[in-house]
Design an enzyme around this catalytic site. Structure first.
Site, short mmCIF file in Angstrom:
data_model
loop_
_atom_site.label_atom_id
_atom_site.label_comp_id
_atom_site.label_asym_id
_atom_site.label_seq_id
_atom_site.Cartn_x
_atom_site.Cartn_y
_atom_site.Cartn_z
N GLY A 11 0.80 -1.31 -0.07
CA GLY A 11 -0.10 0.00 0.05
C GLY A 11 0.79 1.41 0.09
CG ASN A 12 3.55 2.15 3.26
OD1 ASN A 12 3.15 3.04 3.53
ND2 ASN A 12 3.87 1.10 3.79
CE LYS A 129 -7.54 -6.48 5.54
NZ LYS A 129 -6.35 -6.19 5.95
CE LYS A 214 1.26 -6.54 -0.81
NZ LYS A 214 1.35 -6.17 0.53
CE LYS A 276 5.03 -7.17 3.78
NZ LYS A 276 3.53 -6.83 2.94
#
Ligand code: ADP
Ligand code: MG
Length: 314
Positions: A11-12, A129, A214, A276
């Protein structure tokens, strides 16, 4: 033969936490990301690019809330599709312009991506979420009663809707993605984790209100396109153990076994680095290399000069 890499940007890379969500600001950030991706293209990689959509889909949900008496709100799966379009547009145009400046012959295409989830995924029994805006207790009760939304109190800040976060079981459109890669086209796909869909008993696709992580979708994409490398670009240059403590230690090349041990020892936060590492381990187990690094060091990380790499036997 060109190596194939799936790149997931966070997102960053599109909007930093304290920046106003204006289009021009997001576009400026995206242009910087595009320069990094173009560098990788120049190193002769076939690239599939995927991206997050947290702040952007949050804003669409807020718009829906404000305008609901005038314009009917679309369901979450359709909102995800909207962000694949708007973020895809920003990325695609920036990349095309950068490639043209660099006199590259590569082209770019954005694919709307449906990602299948399993209706029996335990996530559907336990929506976790949080999405969208905060509501008062009274509003929350009403939404629960009228829309069947599951509302959860969030650390004294009010009530928020929670939705399931199922695992991606199959990404649609892989043949198209591979075909485009073979034509020297960078493919943007699976944005925001993809549009969650399931198959009905009659074999029909049907959207479902959920959010797919994602990093998990990136891993699935990397597996399904037979990528050599799965890269997760974020805002830290490396993965660390004892992160944020005086004795923190940078990880460079680690094996799946080491990564699994650090994960079970609790070195990676559940909502940020955890997914991740899990995605990286999953991909490395299928034989490829997973890289986690900072956006602006992506080219160096591919040369083994920066970032954290996970592979089967490091
Ligand atoms: P993205 O938007 O790229 O998915 P996230 O915020 O979800 O970014 O994840 C990146 C963040 O993970 C970093 O900014 C860092 O604060 C955090 N983090 C948690 N644990 C670790 C760790 N062990 N090593 C490095 N970063 C970590
Ligand atoms: Mg994240």
């Amino acid at each position: 033969m060109a190596k194939r890499v799936v790149i997931a940007i966070g997102g960053n890379a599109i909007l930093q936490p304290k920046q106003p969500a204006e289009f021009d600001i997001q576009m400026q950030n995206v242009r910087k990301s595009a320069e990094q991706i173009a560098k990788i293209e120049a190193m002769d990689y076939e690239i599939v690019l995927t991206h997050g959509n947290g702040p952007q889909v949050g804003n669409i949900l807020q718009q829906n809330e404000i305008a609901k008496d005038v314009v009917p709100a679309f369901p979450l799966d359709a909102c995800n599709g909207e962000t694949q379009g708007s973020i895809g547009y920003m990325l695609e145009q920036s990349l095309k312009n950068t490639l043209r400046k660099n006199q590259s012959s590569a082209n770019v295409a954005t694919l709307l991506t449906e990602v299948e989830v399993d209706r029996n995924d335990p996530a559907f029994q336990n929506p976790s979420k949080p999405i969208g805006i905060f509501y008062s207790e009274e509003e929350a009760k009403q939404l629960q009663a009228t829309k069947n939304w599951i509302m959860v109190e969030d650390a004294g800040r009010g009530y928020r809707r929670v939705v399931p976060s199922p695992m991606p079981s199959m990404i649609h459109g892989i043949d198209s993605i591979v075909h485009l890669l073979e034509q020297n086209i960078i493919v943007i796909a699976g944005g925001g984790g993809g549009i969650p869909v399931y198959q009905t008993n009659e074999g029909q696709l049907c959207g479902v209100e959920a959010v797919i992580d994602k990093d998990r979708t990136g891993r699935k994409l990397a597996e399904q396109v037979n990528a050599d490398i799965f890269m997760i670009l974020t805002d830290v240059s490396n993965v660390y153990i004892n992160y944020g403590k005086p004795e923190q230690e940078k990880l460079q090349d680690i094996s799946v076994t080491e990564a699994e041990k650090y994960l079970s020892d609790g070195h990676f936060s559940v909502g940020s680095m955890g997914p991740k590492i899990e995605a990286g381990i999953g991909f490395a187990k299928t034989g490829g290399t997973a890289i986690i690094c900072a956006l602006d060091e992506a080219d160096l990380a591919l040369q083994g000069k920066a970032g954290t790499r996970i592979s089967y036997a490091s």
